[in-house]
Design a protein around this motif. Structure first.
Motif, PDB file in Angstrom:
ATOM      1  N   ASN A  26      59.278  82.915  29.242  1.00  0.00           N
ATOM      2  CA  ASN A  26      58.327  81.876  29.643  1.00  0.00           C
ATOM      3  C   ASN A  26      57.049  82.486  30.223  1.00  0.00           C
ATOM      4  O   ASN A  26      55.994  81.865  30.183  1.00  0.00           O
ATOM      5  N   ILE A  27      57.129  83.688  30.758  1.00  0.00           N
ATOM      6  CA  ILE A  27      55.982  84.344  31.369  1.00  0.00           C
ATOM      7  C   ILE A  27      55.138  85.087  30.323  1.00  0.00           C
ATOM      8  O   ILE A  27      53.929  85.233  30.490  1.00  0.00           O
ATOM      9  N   LEU A  30      51.849  83.477  29.167  1.00  0.00           N
ATOM     10  CA  LEU A  30      50.841  83.483  30.224  1.00  0.00           C
ATOM     11  C   LEU A  30      50.159  84.846  30.323  1.00  0.00           C
ATOM     12  O   LEU A  30      48.939  84.929  30.489  1.00  0.00           O
ATOM     13  N   ILE A  31      50.930  85.910  30.213  1.00  0.00           N
ATOM     14  CA  ILE A  31      50.362  87.259  30.246  1.00  0.00           C
ATOM     15  C   ILE A  31      49.460  87.464  29.035  1.00  0.00           C
ATOM     16  O   ILE A  31      48.361  88.015  29.157  1.00  0.00           O
TER      17      ILE A  31
END
Length: 108
Positions: A26-27, A30-31
């Motif tokens: 999930n991250i 975003l990165i």
């Protein structure tokens, strides 16, 4: 009906499988989005600001410049953050040094 309830219940203990891996996945988007913003927006803006600071530091008497308002003139004097420009013979104006947008030609 009871068999369906047991089939949908999941694993005993209530902990989902692969919880840490799902959180990491999930991250990752975003990165990836931050990296795109950095290389397309932030980095070029910082480079342009650095070039503008170098232009202002190298500004000297006799340079032909253009202000952010589009006024063309010749640098007559520099006093700290104030630059005196001659925009016509005998017509001098004072502008903030940060408002000098570009160098049109240098005095030779």
């Amino acid at each position: 009906m009871l068999g369906l309830a047991f089939a949908m219940a999941g694993q005993p203990g209530g902990a989902p499988q692969g919880g840490a891996q799902a959180a990491f996945m999930n991250i990752v988007p975003l990165i990836f989005m931050f990296a795109i913003f950095y290389f397309l927006l932030i980095r070029p803006q910082q480079k342009k600001a650095k070039e503008h600071r170098a232009l202002l530091d190298a500004l000297k008497k006799g340079d032909q410049v253009m202000t952010a308002a589009g006024i063309h003139g010749k640098v007559i004097a520099i006093d700290g953050d104030v630059v005196t420009l001659e925009i016509a013979p005998g017509v001098n104006i004072k502008v903030g040094k940060g408002y000098i947008a570009s160098l049109t030609k240098a005095d030779k």
